[in-house]
Design an enzyme around this catalytic site. Structure first.
Site, short mmCIF file in Angstrom:
data_model
loop_
_atom_site.label_atom_id
_atom_site.label_comp_id
_atom_site.label_asym_id
_atom_site.label_seq_id
_atom_site.Cartn_x
_atom_site.Cartn_y
_atom_site.Cartn_z
N CYS A 114 42.79 44.80 38.49
CA CYS A 114 43.74 44.28 39.49
C CYS A 114 44.69 45.57 39.62
O CYS A 114 45.35 46.17 38.82
CB CYS A 114 44.97 43.42 38.51
SG CYS A 114 46.09 43.07 39.64
N CYS A 146 48.29 45.41 39.69
CA CYS A 146 48.96 45.35 38.20
C CYS A 146 49.13 46.56 37.54
O CYS A 146 49.91 47.05 37.22
CB CYS A 146 48.21 44.22 37.40
SG CYS A 146 47.50 42.74 38.16
N ASP A 147 47.87 47.37 37.68
CA ASP A 147 47.80 48.46 37.00
C ASP A 147 47.65 49.90 37.63
O ASP A 147 47.89 50.90 36.94
CB ASP A 147 46.40 48.49 36.01
CG ASP A 147 46.61 47.03 35.38
OD1 ASP A 147 47.62 46.91 34.75
OD2 ASP A 147 45.33 46.59 35.10
#
Ligand code: NDP
Length: 313
Positions: free
Chosen positions: A136, A139-140
């Site tokens: 993701c 997200c990261d």
């Protein structure tokens, strides 16, 4: 093991599940919804959602899911923490075991369990989990500002992730196993024109290396061909974007799925082959996988559940 009887059970808490809960609660079906492992679903791992109608300025995924949840609760939906671990859909009422400790018997069941990102299956993906491997980017990606990263995949997701990362990272390698991208034309153009994205066509990632985290990827160019070539690239982050696996395993003994695992529904409806069992959102959608289509099918599933229950009386 305790047993509880409900009229309408919804499993899953993305846009499909919450929308089904809004409609089902407004139809007085007293729905019970179990949120699963990732309350709010995949959208909670994204940042900005710009294409859901009604938000001219966009909204963050987690905020939108929180709003949908509150909207469902406002009409009395009983939203609970818990994971469906087993099912028996051999006959109504349908039995769904939650956390291996409680059985819910439901007259109607709406499956909205979504899909989960796929991994290549390399040992190194596990070895470096949380240490440079991610599925993701939104997200990261933040952790890789001004660093070099690799994204695997050639579809829309991979292009989207590569473009997102190109705004943060110094350089993005897009590792594509075929000699072409499968993504839509507009996404291909954006990727191919991004100055800091290098597309490595006909490359396969076969391993990762690094001491205390990912420091690079072992690649093979033209894998299996006579001119096959091994090479390494140095990156700090390794992102998978090779598609998703529908979360349908626990329903499979009873429900028909396609070869990938997407639940088969009667075309244009959320109806499965089992009367009173409906599927909505990504778990039954190999084609669109959008928040708005998931919400749409969640609505359809709740309407069908209401009709089904009315006819059972
Ligand atoms: P896709 O199935 O479209 O693409 C998966 C990609 O990963 C393909 O390039 C595939 O390669 C590659 N891949 C799969 N397995 C491996 C492997 N083992 N090793 C290397 N590469 C692999 O999945 P997406 O998640 O990209 O998209 C799913 C659907 O969602 C599509 O319909 C897409 O259009 C849609 N979508 C739309 C978006 C938008 O409109 N904004 C955003 C994201 C998704 P190969 O081509 O060789 O099979």
């Amino acid at each position: 093991m305790t047993t509880e009887k409900v009229r309408c059970l919804i499993v899953g808490s993305g846009p499909a599940g919450y929308t089904a809960a809004i409609y089902a609660s407004r139809a007085n079906l007293a729905p019970v919804l179990y949120e699963g492992l990732q309350p709010g679903g995949q959208l909670t791992t994204t940042t900005e959602v710009e294409n859901f109608p009604g938000y001219p300025q966009g909204i963050t995924g987690p905020e939108m899911m929180e709003d949908l949840k509150k909207q469902a609760e406002r009409f009395g939906a009983d939203i609970r923490i818990g994971m469906a671990t087993k099912t028996d859909l051999s006959q109504a009422p349908y039995k769904v075991t939650i956390d291996d400790e409680k059985v819910i018997e439901a007259d109607a069941l709406i499956i909205a369990t979504g899909a989960t990102a796929k991994y290549l299956g390399l040992e190194d993906e596990k070895k470096y989990a949380g240490m440079g491997v991610s599925a993701c980017a939104t997200c990261d990606g933040f952790f890789y500002r001004k660093k070099d990263v690799a994204v695997v995949g050639g579809g829309d997701t991979a292009c989207e992730e590569a473009l997102y990362l190109s705004g943060l990272a110094k350089k993005v390698f897009l590792i594509v196993r075929k000699p072409f991208l499968r993504a839509s034309k507009v996404m291909q153009d954006r990727v191919l024109n991004a100055p800091n994205i290098e597309v490595l066509f006909e490359h396969n990632a076969i391993g990762l290396f690094g001491k205390n985290g990912v420091e690079g990827v072992h690649l093979v160019k033209r894998l299996g061909e006579a001119d096959e070539e091994k090479l390494d690239i140095a990156v700090d982050g390794f992102f998978l974007a090779i598609g998703h696996k529908p979360n349908s395993d626990i329903f499979k003994p009873w429900i028909e799925t396609d070869e990938v695992g997407y639940i088969k529904v009667e075309p244009g409806t959320p109806k499965t082959k089992v009367p009173g069992v409906f599927a909505a959102g990504d778990v039954a959608d190999p084609h669109y996988r959008q928040a708005v289509t998931a919400a749409g099918t969640g609505c359809m599933a709740a309407i069908e559940a209401e009709r089904y229950l009315m006819n059972q009386k």
